[in-house]
Design a protein around this motif. Structure first.
Motif, short mmCIF file in Angstrom:
data_model
loop_
_atom_site.label_atom_id
_atom_site.label_comp_id
_atom_site.label_asym_id
_atom_site.label_seq_id
_atom_site.Cartn_x
_atom_site.Cartn_y
_atom_site.Cartn_z
N ASP A 162 0.84 -1.19 0.00
CA ASP A 162 0.00 0.00 0.00
C ASP A 162 0.88 1.25 0.00
OD1 ASP A 162 -2.84 1.17 0.64
OD2 ASP A 162 -1.46 2.14 2.05
N ALA A 163 0.56 2.22 -0.86
CA ALA A 163 1.40 3.41 -1.01
C ALA A 163 1.45 4.26 0.25
CB ALA A 163 0.90 4.24 -2.19
N THR A 164 0.29 4.46 0.88
CA THR A 164 0.26 5.28 2.10
C THR A 164 1.14 4.66 3.18
OG1 THR A 164 -1.99 6.00 1.61
CG2 THR A 164 -1.24 6.25 3.89
N LEU A 165 1.09 3.36 3.27
CA LEU A 165 1.90 2.65 4.26
C LEU A 165 3.38 2.78 3.96
CD1 LEU A 165 1.19 0.99 6.74
CD2 LEU A 165 1.29 -1.06 5.33
N PHE A 166 3.75 2.66 2.68
CA PHE A 166 5.17 2.76 2.35
C PHE A 166 5.70 4.15 2.64
CE2 PHE A 166 8.86 3.56 -0.27
CZ PHE A 166 9.66 2.47 0.08
#
Length: 346
Positions: A162-166
């Motif tokens: 997930d982009a937000t997580l990265f």
């Protein structure tokens, strides 16, 4: 914002690149996606081929990295430049099964991380020798001791996050190793994970990037991540080079001192010879050839520590301390000064 960003880290993949982009175009027809090629200034001009394709495709971004190399850092740089809600990395050599990407994307709607696995039921590896397969499985088993999640392929280079997580975890990613996934799994054990089995195929064009430095990158990533240590240099390589350099310096000192009987001359020669030894070994461990310009900068940065080592060792020897002990303590003092200098220069 795109639904999916596909990161292709490349080095000498000019033959493969047009083919994989065409395949991705067909496979991802039902997903709003973009492709990001991150090329480490390939001698075969992969970056130029990518830019040529990008001139007629708005969904293709090219990042040419000059003076920077490394798989993990290339992946991280691609992830940070991406516009997708989900971020996927796959090799440009088409050894990963690209047809599994839609399945991985669907699975990512319920978990933080989706890993393409070669070792779960339904996964396989084509045309690997028993030796290479054995080494891979050994590395996988070793890695599993350091992670909490039940993951069958923690060394996979085919995964989606997930982009937000990265973006949230990216400041804590070291990004100078070979396998970024194992670092993520070790440092962030609360992530929810799903696995999608696939068949790992044989390379059709180009050459494998595997070399001796990969082993040291792997060991360093595991240990540095597990014990939460980051000194600004690769930990395992630092310990390896430092220990070997110490043994070299003390051995050279011993033979010189026994041969000529002059401690100051033996000390100075052995310490300066160890600087050349340490640099050469360090270059070997990262898979690079000896570079005179780099060595000159390395040599100059070591002068404060070297002079400190010599002064301390001569002082101790002059006060009756054994020549080996004097040199050993002097080297430790010099290492401390060099470490302070390296940190100040970062």
């Amino acid at each position: 914002m795109k639904q999916l960003s596909v990161i292709l880290p490349t080095y000498n993949e000019a033959e493969n690149l047009p083919i994989i982009i065409e395949k991705l175009t067909s496979i991802l027809s039902e997903i709003d996606y973009e492709i990001i090629v991150v090329d480490d200034d390939s001698p075969d001009c992969t970056w130029e081929k990518a830019m040529e394709i990008g001139r007629v495709r708005e969904d293709l971004l090219v990042i040419r990295r000059v003076g920077r190399r490394g798989l993990s850092s290339a992946i991280a740089e691609g992830f940070l430049a991406a516009r997708g809600e989900k971020l996927l990395v796959t090799d440009a050599d088409m050894q990963h099964d690209l047809t599994k990407i839609p399945e991985m994307y669907q699975a990512s709607k319920n978990v933080d991380l989706v890993i393409g696995t070669r070792y779960a039921k339904g996964g396989e590896i084509e045309n690997w020798s028993p030796k290479r397969l054995g080494i891979s499985k050994l590395g996988t088993k070793f890695s599993q001791y350091f992670i909490r999640q039940k993951v069958t392929d923690p060394l996979s280079g085919f995964f989606l996050i997930d982009a937000t997580l990265f973006h949230k975890i990216s400041p804590n990613i070291k990004s100078d190793g070979f396998k970024i996934l194992i670092e993520i799994l070790i440092k962030f054990s609360r992530f929810s994970v799903a696995e999608v089995p696939y068949s790992f195929k044989a390379r059709k064009f180009g050459e494998s990037k595997i070399n001796s430095s990969i082993f040291f990158d792997f060991i360093d990533t595991v240990f540095s991540s597990k014990i939460r240590v980051n000194l600004g240099v690769p930990l395992f390589k630092l310990l390896t080079v430092g220990s070997a350099g110490l043994c070299f310096s003390l051995s050279a000192l011993h033979f010189l001192f026994k041969g000529i009987g002059n401690y100051p001359v033996s000390l100075v020669f052995s310490i300066y010879a160890s600087i050349l030894f340490n640099f050469s070994l360090g270059q070997l461990l990262i898979g690079e050839q000896f570079n005179k310009a780099k060595f000159s900068r390395y040599f100059l940065r070591r002068q404060l520590g070297t002079i400190s080592s010599i002064i301390v060792a001569l002082s101790l020897f002059g006060n009756g301390v054994n020549y080996i002990y004097s040199t050993f303590i002097g080297i430790l003092i010099g290492v401390g000064w060099n470490f302070v200098g390296d940190k100040a220069g970062q």
